[in-house]
Write a protein that holds these residues in place. Structure first.
Motif, PDB file in Angstrom:
ATOM      1  N   ALA A  93       0.847  -1.195   0.000  1.00 22.15           N
ATOM      2  CA  ALA A  93       0.000   0.000   0.000  1.00 22.15           C
ATOM      3  C   ALA A  93       0.881   1.243   0.000  1.00 22.15           C
ATOM      4  O   ALA A  93       1.896   1.283   0.696  1.00 22.15           O
ATOM      5  CB  ALA A  93      -0.899   0.013   1.232  1.00 22.15           C
ATOM      6  N   PHE A  94       0.522   2.240  -0.807  1.00 22.47           N
ATOM      7  CA  PHE A  94       1.239   3.522  -0.836  1.00 22.47           C
ATOM      8  C   PHE A  94       0.285   4.598  -0.319  1.00 22.47           C
ATOM      9  O   PHE A  94      -0.833   4.720  -0.831  1.00 22.47           O
ATOM     10  CB  PHE A  94       1.647   3.887  -2.263  1.00 22.47           C
ATOM     11  CG  PHE A  94       2.521   2.856  -2.923  1.00 22.47           C
ATOM     12  CD1 PHE A  94       3.907   2.956  -2.856  1.00 22.47           C
ATOM     13  CD2 PHE A  94       1.957   1.789  -3.621  1.00 22.47           C
ATOM     14  CE1 PHE A  94       4.720   2.006  -3.468  1.00 22.47           C
ATOM     15  CE2 PHE A  94       2.758   0.838  -4.229  1.00 22.47           C
ATOM     16  CZ  PHE A  94       4.145   0.941  -4.157  1.00 22.47           C
ATOM     17  N   ILE A  95       0.693   5.345   0.712  1.00 21.27           N
ATOM     18  CA  ILE A  95      -0.115   6.458   1.194  1.00 21.27           C
ATOM     19  C   ILE A  95       0.495   7.743   0.645  1.00 21.27           C
ATOM     20  O   ILE A  95       1.673   8.031   0.878  1.00 21.27           O
ATOM     21  CB  ILE A  95      -0.164   6.481   2.727  1.00 21.27           C
ATOM     22  CG1 ILE A  95      -0.825   5.188   3.232  1.00 21.27           C
ATOM     23  CG2 ILE A  95      -0.927   7.713   3.225  1.00 21.27           C
ATOM     24  CD1 ILE A  95      -0.692   4.958   4.709  1.00 21.27           C
ATOM     25  N   VAL A  96      -0.289   8.462  -0.134  1.00 25.96           N
ATOM     26  CA  VAL A  96       0.242   9.624  -0.856  1.00 25.96           C
ATOM     27  C   VAL A  96       0.424  10.802   0.090  1.00 25.96           C
ATOM     28  O   VAL A  96      -0.485  11.172   0.834  1.00 25.96           O
ATOM     29  CB  VAL A  96      -0.701  10.002  -2.023  1.00 25.96           C
ATOM     30  CG1 VAL A  96      -0.192  11.249  -2.747  1.00 25.96           C
ATOM     31  CG2 VAL A  96      -0.834   8.820  -2.986  1.00 25.96           C
ATOM     32  N   ASP A  97       1.625  11.393   0.105  1.00 25.73           N
ATOM     33  CA  ASP A  97       1.943  12.563   0.920  1.00 25.73           C
ATOM     34  C   ASP A  97       2.777  13.498   0.058  1.00 25.73           C
ATOM     35  O   ASP A  97       3.970  13.289  -0.134  1.00 25.73           O
ATOM     36  CB  ASP A  97       2.720  12.122   2.169  1.00 25.73           C
ATOM     37  CG  ASP A  97       3.055  13.300   3.084  1.00 25.73           C
ATOM     38  OD1 ASP A  97       2.926  14.467   2.641  1.00 25.73           O
ATOM     39  OD2 ASP A  97       3.465  13.039   4.239  1.00 25.73           O
ATOM     40  N   HIS A  98       2.140  14.514  -0.504  1.00 25.07           N
ATOM     41  CA  HIS A  98       2.835  15.389  -1.464  1.00 25.07           C
ATOM     42  C   HIS A  98       3.968  16.188  -0.820  1.00 25.07           C
ATOM     43  O   HIS A  98       4.849  16.687  -1.506  1.00 25.07           O
ATOM     44  CB  HIS A  98       1.835  16.325  -2.167  1.00 25.07           C
ATOM     45  CG  HIS A  98       0.922  15.597  -3.109  1.00 25.07           C
ATOM     46  ND1 HIS A  98       1.383  14.819  -4.146  1.00 25.07           N
ATOM     47  CD2 HIS A  98      -0.440  15.498  -3.149  1.00 25.07           C
ATOM     48  CE1 HIS A  98       0.365  14.285  -4.808  1.00 25.07           C
ATOM     49  NE2 HIS A  98      -0.763  14.679  -4.212  1.00 25.07           N
ATOM     50  N   SER A  99       3.935  16.319   0.526  1.00 23.44           N
ATOM     51  CA  SER A  99       5.024  17.069   1.172  1.00 23.44           C
ATOM     52  C   SER A  99       6.346  16.310   1.078  1.00 23.44           C
ATOM     53  O   SER A  99       7.411  16.865   1.346  1.00 23.44           O
ATOM     54  CB  SER A  99       4.672  17.334   2.645  1.00 23.44           C
ATOM     55  OG  SER A  99       4.718  16.130   3.383  1.00 23.44           O
ATOM     56  N   LEU A 100       6.271  15.027   0.698  1.00 18.08           N
ATOM     57  CA  LEU A 100       7.495  14.211   0.606  1.00 18.08           C
ATOM     58  C   LEU A 100       8.165  14.287  -0.766  1.00 18.08           C
ATOM     59  O   LEU A 100       9.141  13.603  -1.011  1.00 18.08           O
ATOM     60  CB  LEU A 100       7.178  12.738   0.912  1.00 18.08           C
ATOM     61  CG  LEU A 100       6.664  12.431   2.321  1.00 18.08           C
ATOM     62  CD1 LEU A 100       6.295  10.955   2.443  1.00 18.08           C
ATOM     63  CD2 LEU A 100       7.710  12.795   3.378  1.00 18.08           C
ATOM     64  N   ALA A 101       7.615  15.121  -1.661  1.00 16.43           N
ATOM     65  CA  ALA A 101       8.165  15.201  -3.021  1.00 16.43           C
ATOM     66  C   ALA A 101       9.656  15.512  -2.974  1.00 16.43           C
ATOM     67  O   ALA A 101      10.098  16.358  -2.199  1.00 16.43           O
ATOM     68  CB  ALA A 101       7.423  16.270  -3.819  1.00 16.43           C
ATOM     69  N   SER A 102      10.438  14.812  -3.804  1.00 18.72           N
ATOM     70  CA  SER A 102      11.883  15.018  -3.795  1.00 18.72           C
ATOM     71  C   SER A 102      12.229  16.374  -4.400  1.00 18.72           C
ATOM     72  O   SER A 102      11.406  17.017  -5.053  1.00 18.72           O
ATOM     73  CB  SER A 102      12.573  13.895  -4.555  1.00 18.72           C
ATOM     74  OG  SER A 102      12.381  14.099  -5.942  1.00 18.72           O
ATOM     75  N   GLU A 103      13.469  16.822  -4.181  1.00 20.25           N
ATOM     76  CA  GLU A 103      13.893  18.123  -4.704  1.00 20.25           C
ATOM     77  C   GLU A 103      13.946  18.113  -6.221  1.00 20.25           C
ATOM     78  O   GLU A 103      13.781  19.138  -6.870  1.00 20.25           O
ATOM     79  CB  GLU A 103      15.270  18.501  -4.135  1.00 20.25           C
ATOM     80  CG  GLU A 103      15.196  18.955  -2.694  1.00 20.25           C
ATOM     81  CD  GLU A 103      16.570  19.321  -2.145  1.00 20.25           C
ATOM     82  OE1 GLU A 103      17.483  19.589  -2.947  1.00 20.25           O
ATOM     83  OE2 GLU A 103      16.713  19.298  -0.916  1.00 20.25           O
ATOM     84  N   ASN A 104      14.240  16.973  -6.783  1.00 21.28           N
ATOM     85  CA  ASN A 104      14.306  16.855  -8.251  1.00 21.28           C
ATOM     86  C   ASN A 104      13.341  15.787  -8.748  1.00 21.28           C
ATOM     87  O   ASN A 104      13.761  14.714  -9.190  1.00 21.28           O
ATOM     88  CB  ASN A 104      15.732  16.516  -8.695  1.00 21.28           C
ATOM     89  CG  ASN A 104      16.715  17.593  -8.281  1.00 21.28           C
ATOM     90  OD1 ASN A 104      16.574  18.746  -8.653  1.00 21.28           O
ATOM     91  ND2 ASN A 104      17.689  17.202  -7.473  1.00 21.28           N
ATOM     92  N   PRO A 105      12.060  16.058  -8.644  1.00 22.64           N
ATOM     93  CA  PRO A 105      11.096  15.021  -9.048  1.00 22.64           C
ATOM     94  C   PRO A 105      11.139  14.772 -10.553  1.00 22.64           C
ATOM     95  O   PRO A 105      11.464  15.680 -11.327  1.00 22.64           O
ATOM     96  CB  PRO A 105       9.747  15.616  -8.628  1.00 22.64           C
ATOM     97  CG  PRO A 105       9.967  17.083  -8.628  1.00 22.64           C
ATOM     98  CD  PRO A 105      11.392  17.297  -8.218  1.00 22.64           C
ATOM     99  N   VAL A 106      10.847  13.541 -10.936  1.00 21.71           N
ATOM    100  CA  VAL A 106      10.726  13.216 -12.358  1.00 21.71           C
ATOM    101  C   VAL A 106       9.334  13.653 -12.802  1.00 21.71           C
ATOM    102  O   VAL A 106       8.338  13.151 -12.314  1.00 21.71           O
ATOM    103  CB  VAL A 106      10.898  11.700 -12.589  1.00 21.71           C
ATOM    104  CG1 VAL A 106      10.670  11.344 -14.052  1.00 21.71           C
ATOM    105  CG2 VAL A 106      12.272  11.248 -12.119  1.00 21.71           C
ATOM    106  N   THR A 107       9.283  14.649 -13.693  1.00 18.73           N
ATOM    107  CA  THR A 107       7.969  15.158 -14.118  1.00 18.73           C
ATOM    108  C   THR A 107       7.718  14.948 -15.601  1.00 18.73           C
ATOM    109  O   THR A 107       6.623  15.203 -16.084  1.00 18.73           O
ATOM    110  CB  THR A 107       7.850  16.659 -13.826  1.00 18.73           C
ATOM    111  OG1 THR A 107       8.931  17.328 -14.473  1.00 18.73           O
ATOM    112  CG2 THR A 107       7.896  16.934 -12.331  1.00 18.73           C
ATOM    113  N   THR A 108       8.747  14.509 -16.337  1.00 20.18           N
ATOM    114  CA  THR A 108       8.548  14.228 -17.764  1.00 20.18           C
ATOM    115  C   THR A 108       9.144  12.864 -18.092  1.00 20.18           C
ATOM    116  O   THR A 108      10.004  12.365 -17.371  1.00 20.18           O
ATOM    117  CB  THR A 108       9.234  15.284 -18.663  1.00 20.18           C
ATOM    118  OG1 THR A 108      10.636  15.300 -18.340  1.00 20.18           O
ATOM    119  CG2 THR A 108       8.633  16.660 -18.446  1.00 20.18           C
TER     120      THR A 108
END
Ligand code: CU
Length: 331
Positions: free
Chosen positions: A66-81
């Motif tokens: 199970a993955f619980i989504v927490d947007h505050s944990l986004a990495s400094e260099n997220p993969v967005t493309t």
């Protein structure tokens, strides 16, 4: 999510999917987009193959994770493309030097033995000798009524073709590179073969340990533990292209075969009689099979060599647990 890699490296392009067929020992890499979910959402990874009457006893009976989504944990260099292509991917170039066909056999049950070609695993037997730096094509037929994840050591292979029977009418479906389902695509060392299905793959055997020592065979086997243990497994060695005969001689337990006359023209005889039936193979000096046959070698028995090319060839007599070899001149 997008499938981006297999156990053997990147695939050609990110392949969008929401499920994948995995077998024992299989590996895949996926990029999953969690940005589409809200903080606090729970996303389950589930096993779609869990039978209806069984579950793992959790909230979601088919859940593996199970993955619980927490947007505050986004990495400094997220993969967005996603790149449109990942690597230049093509079948390993060059001619096929040798094609080998293997049959997965057996039916399970108490005391039953799973095998490859009806021959159990024997640590003292090298079942295949591969010439280094050659590309080979292996044809694996599943003649049993169970699925087997076929696994080979040493190389990452590419599926060329997969044929299976589908549906209640056993309709034959054939997939050919590059038009393969995602689970057949990419460099891999394990692939599920369904009952009655045939897997064809190609691989280049690009190196070998030198000098050869006992226990330096590479294995290929079913990746289900109880199948490989009883005993759906064989072993192979990779030998030097400079002198195939020297490579064969270096395999532990190999002895000299005495044949006469040598040089020969039409017929060949064996010195000595052998208790068991075996396989007689004529190779050229590079290790390419010229002729192979089942034989019970006896000292009075003639073997025709008329159809073989003139020059020097290698004769190999392979019994259940012993290999005898000789060089032979034909004129
Ligand atoms: Cu198996």
């Amino acid at each position: 999510m997008w499938m981006v890699a297999t156990g053997g490296g990147y695939v050609d392009v990110p392949r969008p999917t929401d499920s994948t067929l995995m077998s024992v020992g299989d590996r895949r890499e996926f990029l999953v987009d969690f940005a589409q979910f809200n903080d606090g959402d729970t996303v389950y990874m589930t096993n779609l193959a869990v039978p209806h009457d069984m579950n793992y006893g959790s909230t979601n009976g088919k859940a593996l994770m199970a993955f619980i989504v927490d947007h505050s944990l986004a990495s400094e260099n997220p993969v967005t493309t996603l790149p449109s292509t990942l690597v230049d991917y093509e079948l390993t170039p060059g001619p096929v030097f040798m094609t080998r066909e293997k049959n997965l056999m057996g039916s399970g049950g108490s005391g039953h033995v799973w095998t490859i070609d009806g021959t159990p695993m024997d640590m003292m037997v090298i079942n295949d000798t591969v010439l280094v730096n050659t590309k080979e094509r292996w044809v694996i037929n599943n003649q049993t009524n169970k699925s087997h994840p076929f696994h080979i050591h040493k190389v990452q292979f590419q599926v060329v073709e997969y044929t299976e029977k589908v549906g209640v009418l056993d309709t034959v479906a054939t997939y050919t590179h590059p038009d393969l389902p995602d689970e057949l695509f990419g460099f891999k060392d394990v692939q599920l073969i369904r009952p009655g299905a045939t897997l064809i793959f190609e691989a280049r055997f690009d190196s070998f340990p030198s000098p050869l020592h006992p226990n330096q065979g590479y294995m290929y086997h079913c990746h289900i533990l109880t199948h490989e243990d009883t005993s759906m497994m064989h072993q192979f060695v990779v030998v030097d292209s400079a002198d195939f005969y020297t490579g064969l001689s270096a395999i532990p337990g190999t002895e000299r075969l005495e044949v006469y006359p040598n040089p020969a023209t039409n017929e060949l005889y064996f010195k000595g009689s052998f208790e068991e039936a075996g396989t007689l193979t004529f190779y050229d000096l590079r290790g390419k099979i010229l002729r192979r046959e089942a034989i019970h070698a006896r000292d009075s028995k003639a073997v025709s060599v008329q159809d073989l090319p003139r020059g020097v060839v290698i004769v190999e007599l392979f019994l259940a647990n012993k290999r005898y070899i000789s060089k032979l001149s034909l004129y």
